[in-house]
Structure formats: structure tokens, C-alpha cells
Design a protein around this motif. Structure first.
Motif, PDB file in Angstrom:
ATOM      1  N   ASP A   5       0.819  -1.215   0.000  1.00 34.01           N
ATOM      2  CA  ASP A   5       0.000   0.000   0.000  1.00 34.01           C
ATOM      3  C   ASP A   5       0.851   1.262   0.000  1.00 34.01           C
ATOM      4  N   ILE A   6       2.128   1.160   0.330  1.00 32.73           N
ATOM      5  CA  ILE A   6       3.000   2.324   0.406  1.00 32.73           C
ATOM      6  C   ILE A   6       3.637   2.625  -0.944  1.00 32.73           C
ATOM      7  N   CYS A   7       4.362   1.669  -1.502  1.00 25.78           N
ATOM      8  CA  CYS A   7       5.103   1.927  -2.747  1.00 25.78           C
ATOM      9  C   CYS A   7       4.419   1.351  -3.977  1.00 25.78           C
ATOM     10  N   GLY A   8       3.404   0.503  -3.800  1.00 25.30           N
ATOM     11  CA  GLY A   8       2.687  -0.049  -4.944  1.00 25.30           C
ATOM     12  C   GLY A   8       3.356  -1.257  -5.578  1.00 25.30           C
ATOM     13  N   LYS A   9       4.364  -1.810  -4.924  1.00 27.48           N
ATOM     14  CA  LYS A   9       5.034  -2.994  -5.468  1.00 27.48           C
ATOM     15  C   LYS A   9       4.039  -4.155  -5.489  1.00 27.48           C
ATOM     16  N   GLU A  10       3.989  -4.870  -6.638  1.00 29.35           N
ATOM     17  CA  GLU A  10       3.045  -5.970  -6.762  1.00 29.35           C
ATOM     18  C   GLU A  10       3.679  -7.119  -7.527  1.00 29.35           C
ATOM     19  N   VAL A  11       2.879  -8.119  -7.854  1.00 26.69           N
ATOM     20  CA  VAL A  11       3.358  -9.313  -8.529  1.00 26.69           C
ATOM     21  C   VAL A  11       3.900  -8.946  -9.909  1.00 26.69           C
ATOM     22  N   THR A  12       5.083  -9.503 -10.249  1.00 27.06           N
ATOM     23  CA  THR A  12       5.632  -9.319 -11.582  1.00 27.06           C
ATOM     24  C   THR A  12       5.719 -10.684 -12.264  1.00 27.06           C
ATOM     25  N   PHE A  13       5.651 -10.672 -13.578  1.00 27.47           N
ATOM     26  CA  PHE A  13       5.650 -11.901 -14.353  1.00 27.47           C
ATOM     27  C   PHE A  13       6.903 -11.987 -15.193  1.00 27.47           C
ATOM     28  N   GLY A  14       7.337 -13.195 -15.449  1.00 23.65           N
ATOM     29  CA  GLY A  14       8.506 -13.399 -16.280  1.00 23.65           C
ATOM     30  C   GLY A  14       8.551 -14.835 -16.755  1.00 23.65           C
ATOM     31  N   ILE A  15       9.706 -15.246 -17.217  1.00 28.48           N
ATOM     32  CA  ILE A  15       9.877 -16.592 -17.761  1.00 28.48           C
ATOM     33  C   ILE A  15      11.007 -17.285 -17.009  1.00 28.48           C
ATOM     34  N   LYS A  16      10.698 -18.467 -16.482  1.00 24.26           N
ATOM     35  CA  LYS A  16      11.693 -19.305 -15.832  1.00 24.26           C
ATOM     36  C   LYS A  16      12.419 -20.086 -16.916  1.00 24.26           C
ATOM     37  N   ARG A  34       1.216  -7.839   6.674  1.00 20.56           N
ATOM     38  CA  ARG A  34       0.066  -7.059   7.136  1.00 20.56           C
ATOM     39  C   ARG A  34       0.438  -6.461   8.489  1.00 20.56           C
ATOM     40  N   VAL A  35       0.543  -5.143   8.537  1.00 17.69           N
ATOM     41  CA  VAL A  35       1.004  -4.485   9.756  1.00 17.69           C
ATOM     42  C   VAL A  35       0.015  -3.394  10.160  1.00 17.69           C
ATOM     43  N   LYS A  36       0.064  -3.077  11.435  1.00 19.00           N
ATOM     44  CA  LYS A  36      -0.744  -1.960  11.935  1.00 19.00           C
ATOM     45  C   LYS A  36       0.140  -0.721  11.916  1.00 19.00           C
ATOM     46  N   ALA A  37      -0.250   0.261  11.117  1.00 16.68           N
ATOM     47  CA  ALA A  37       0.574   1.456  10.932  1.00 16.68           C
ATOM     48  C   ALA A  37      -0.268   2.706  11.147  1.00 16.68           C
ATOM     49  N   ILE A  38       0.417   3.812  11.346  1.00 11.68           N
ATOM     50  CA  ILE A  38      -0.255   5.107  11.500  1.00 11.68           C
ATOM     51  C   ILE A  38      -0.492   5.690  10.109  1.00 11.68           C
ATOM     52  N   VAL A  39      -1.760   5.831   9.734  1.00 14.78           N
ATOM     53  CA  VAL A  39      -2.127   6.403   8.439  1.00 14.78           C
ATOM     54  C   VAL A  39      -3.065   7.580   8.709  1.00 14.78           C
ATOM     55  N   ASN A  40      -2.638   8.778   8.302  1.00 20.14           N
ATOM     56  CA  ASN A  40      -3.411  10.012   8.525  1.00 20.14           C
ATOM     57  C   ASN A  40      -3.746  10.222   9.997  1.00 20.14           C
ATOM     58  N   GLY A  41      -2.808   9.894  10.872  1.00 15.35           N
ATOM     59  CA  GLY A  41      -2.978  10.151  12.297  1.00 15.35           C
ATOM     60  C   GLY A  41      -3.711   9.084  13.074  1.00 15.35           C
ATOM     61  N   SER A  42      -4.217   8.029  12.421  1.00 21.04           N
ATOM     62  CA  SER A  42      -4.934   6.984  13.132  1.00 21.04           C
ATOM     63  C   SER A  42      -4.356   5.621  12.751  1.00 21.04           C
ATOM     64  N   PRO A  43      -4.375   4.674  13.686  1.00 19.55           N
ATOM     65  CA  PRO A  43      -3.841   3.342  13.378  1.00 19.55           C
ATOM     66  C   PRO A  43      -4.755   2.593  12.420  1.00 19.55           C
ATOM     67  N   LYS A  44      -4.146   1.903  11.464  1.00 17.88           N
ATOM     68  CA  LYS A  44      -4.911   1.180  10.458  1.00 17.88           C
ATOM     69  C   LYS A  44      -4.091  -0.011   9.988  1.00 17.88           C
ATOM     70  N   ARG A  45      -4.742  -1.121   9.657  1.00 15.22           N
ATOM     71  CA  ARG A  45      -4.039  -2.286   9.136  1.00 15.22           C
ATOM     72  C   ARG A  45      -3.817  -2.118   7.641  1.00 15.22           C
TER      73      ARG A  45
END
Length: 62
Positions: A5-16, A34-45
Motif C-alpha cells: 500500500d506504500i510503494c505499490g510494489k506488486e506481482v511481476t511476471f517473467g519466464i523461468k 500485514r502491519v498496523k501502521a499510523i495512516v493520517n494520524g490513526s492506526p490502520k491495518r
């Protein structure tokens, strides 16, 4: 689920490629926790990759 949710890194595809050079499709999944972090001043998963956690882009909530 496998998206940071922070950097947008996701699944990438390639060839083995085997030793005999046979090719088949594969995926690389980011190491997402999955972590509990401070987002906009309130804790959120949120889902955060370990690189964002290690580099300090995420402020953990206690």
C-alpha cells in the motif's frame, strides 16, 4: 493481496529458464506483511512490503 500500500510494489511476471533452456511462465511475489501502521494520524491495518518497513517509510502503531 500481494501489493504494498506504500510503494505499490506488486506481482511481476517473467519466464523461468531451466538449465536445458526450457521456458515456462512464473511469478515473483513481493514480501508483503500485514502491519498496523499510523495512516493520517490513526492506526490502520495495511499491507506493506519489507523494504518499506526496513527503510522507515512506515510508522508502526503499538
Amino acid at each position: 493481496m500481494a501489493k504494498c500500500d506504500i510503494c505499490g510494489k506488486e506481482v511481476t511476471f517473467g519466464i523461468k529458464v531451466s538449465h536445458s533452456h526450457r521456458r515456462s511462465n512464473r511469478t515473483w511475489k513481493p514480501n508483503v506483511k500485514r502491519v498496523k501502521a499510523i495512516v493520517n494520524g490513526s492506526p490502520k491495518r495495511i499491507y506493506a512490503c519489507t523494504r518499506c518497513l526496513r527503510s522507515g517509510k512506515v510508522t508502526r502503531a503499538v
